[in-house]
Design an enzyme around this catalytic site. Structure first.
Site, PDB file in Angstrom:
ATOM      1  CB  CYS A  33      18.365  31.989  -3.337  1.00  0.00           C
ATOM      2  SG  CYS A  33      17.203  30.595  -3.246  1.00  0.00           S
ATOM      3  CD  GLU A  55      17.457  34.145   0.069  1.00  0.00           C
ATOM      4  OE1 GLU A  55      16.738  34.750  -0.753  1.00  0.00           O
ATOM      5  OE2 GLU A  55      17.578  32.901   0.073  1.00  0.00           O
ATOM      6  CE  LYS A  90      17.287  35.598  -6.051  1.00  0.00           C
ATOM      7  NZ  LYS A  90      16.442  34.696  -5.234  1.00  0.00           N
TER       8      LYS A  90
END
Length: 516
Positions: free
Chosen positions: A394, A281, A342
């Site tokens: 995540c 990330e 995301k």
């Protein structure tokens, strides 16, 4: 344990339910016991025992007392299982220790309200019927878990079923998902109390039947784990994942941006011809519109059949909202294509709720990179050498139905993370276990790339194939296999279990054993 004699449909009592202080301690312990079912402890067998202890404390209580009891269970669970948030608030949030403690307490106490409200609703629905209370308990708990997973962006963490990626009920995860596994953990705890209650009333045959029914899935679960719901490609894909171990304190410091990129280039030096290369990330800590030279350098180094996938911030014009947006993203470079933004953002870490009032109050509300926008739904998988790869960034991997739905058109699953926010706590290990459950539910390999661990290859059964140590700069290598087909859970999601819970509530409340 002592108990008063119970007959008919009378609510059974015990010393735990009759002594308020002893009950409060027991409920806190019961919540903490659930934390021990998860990684790194993996004592999954404590799950039903925790539920049985809760029921011994709560069965005869009025709804008002049940709210307090449920809140205490939540305090025990989240106070031990999610207090790692203190590290990100205190060490990385520019917040004083006293204030960080207060914010952590508010966070834990707020999450515990889900259990408090669920227990209150349980008492209201079941009223004073012992049979109703026993039958409704799993249904109410499951629905509360589900609500906790989406309300106010959700906190889909510490579901009891997750522990069974290493437990005997894990074989059912591809069929019913984590909520279905949780349901049977709860039902087993209920069965323990039902057997105790029936035996005290000399109904030994009924107690034996309940025990057999409750134990059956625990016995057949290991056999169910041998079922193959998906088909793996025989031809392996070579894989390498770089773990840079960049300290969180310098992650967004402009003076260290070049050093971070050079570190990842150096780690990849011997792996440019690997089929699939993964950086974690925001491994490239500058937006893609400023990272052209870095992206070009990567493209020049990659082999003809190699794809590198990396986390990178993305800034650009969005046709969807006709404005410029800023995203936490992941992109494919080389013999591949695609970018993913995301969708499930972390409150305060990636966006600030009510920011017009909260920005500037304390350092925690002004964390670096806390102005991301949510990505659109129904994004296409990334392509790498002709293989569809569905990425999750995540926190997204914690959402079971979100992962199951998005995995349908993919051969591999991939998740990148930076768990440096949580230091040397149990949080990153819980995160890894959650990713393993998603692999088990979908029958697909899950490739995990992190900044400081745990970087791993997880197979289609949720088992760890390769890992590298936490808090080290290292490279993980191995082979992975793309999958075809879908598990039953990928097709139905959690709806069968949630529907069963709703039906139980309606049927039991209206039909089963009226109040005395």
């Amino acid at each position: 344990m002592t108990s008063s004699t119970t007959t008919g449909n009378t609510l059974p009592t015990s010393i735990l339910s009759e002594q308020p202080w002893l009950r409060a301690v027991a409920l806190l312990v019961a919540g903490a016991m659930q934390t021990l079912t998860f990684s790194p402890f993996n004592w999954w067998w404590l799950g039903p025992l925790s539920i049985a202890l809760i029921l011994l404390c709560c069965l005869p209580l009025a709804p008002k007392k049940l709210f307090r009891s449920g809140w205490l269970v939540g305090l025990g669970l989240f106070g031990t299982g999610a207090s790692w948030v203190y590290i990100s608030i205190s060490e990385h949030g520019n917040t004083s220790v006293p204030l960080a403690i207060v914010l952590t307490i508010i966070f834990v106490a707020g999450l515990a309200l889900f259990h408090g409200l669920a227990f209150w609703a349980w008492g209201k629905l079941a009223k004073d019927s012992a049979v109703r209370r026993l039958l409704l308990f799993p249904a109410v708990w499951i629905l509360a878990d589900w609500v906790r997973g989406w309300l106010l962006t959700g906190f889909p963490w510490l579901y009891l079923g997750t522990a069974h990626v290493d437990g005997p009920l894990g074989g059912f995860a591809p069929v019913v998902g984590v909520h279905g596994v949780t349901f049977w953990v709860l039902a087993t705890g209920v069965a323990m109390i039902a057997c105790w209650w029936l035996a005290r009333n000399t109904r030994f045959t009924s107690a034996a039947i309940v025990a057999v029914v409750a134990l059956l899935p625990w016995i057949t679960g290991p056999a169910a784990s041998g079922a193959n719901w998906t088909t793996l490609d025989e031809e392996p894909t070579t894989f390498a994942s770089m773990q840079g171990n960049i300290p969180q304190q310098i992650k967004w410091d402009p003076d260290f941006l070049r050093d971070q990129i050079v570190a990842y280039l150096d780690l990849t030096e011997d792996h440019w011809n690997t089929d699939l290369i993964l950086w974690p990330e925001t491994a490239i800590p500058i937006p893609q519109d400023q990272a052209g030279k870095v992206i070009d350098r990567i493209g020049e180094e990659l082999g003809d059949n190699s794809t590198l996938i990396t986390g990178i911030p993305w800034y650009g014009f969005s046709d969807r909202i006709e404005d410029f947006t800023f995203h936490n993203s992941i992109m494919a470079i080389g013999n591949g294509d695609g970018i993913y933004h995301k969708q499930k953002l972390v409150p305060f870490g990636e966006y600030v709720p009510l920011q017009q009032w909260l920005r500037g109050l304390i350092g925690f509300f002004d964390l670096p990179m806390s102005s991301f926008s949510r990505g659109p739904s129904n994004q296409a998988p990334l392509d790498a050498n002709g293989t569809n790869i569905m990425p999750f960034i995540c926190y997204e991997v914690a959402y079971p139905d979100f992962v199951a739905t998005n995995a349908r058109d993919s051969g591999l699953l991939l998740t990148i993370s930076n768990d440096g926010w949580f230091g040397d706590s149990i949080g990153p290990l819980q995160h890894l276990q959650i990713a393993r459950m998603r692999a088990l539910e979908t029958g697909r390999y899950m490739l995990r790339g992190t900044n400081n661990g745990v970087t791993a290859i997880i197979d289609h059964k949720g088992q760890l194939r390769e890992t590298i140590p936490q808090f080290e700069r290292a490279v993980l290598t191995g082979e992975v296999h793309a999958a075809e087909g879908s598990t039953p859970y990928m097709q139905s999601g959690s709806w069968p279990v949630l529907t069963l819970a709703a039906i139980l509530i309606v049927f039991v409340r209206e039909r089963v054993i009226p109040r005395n």
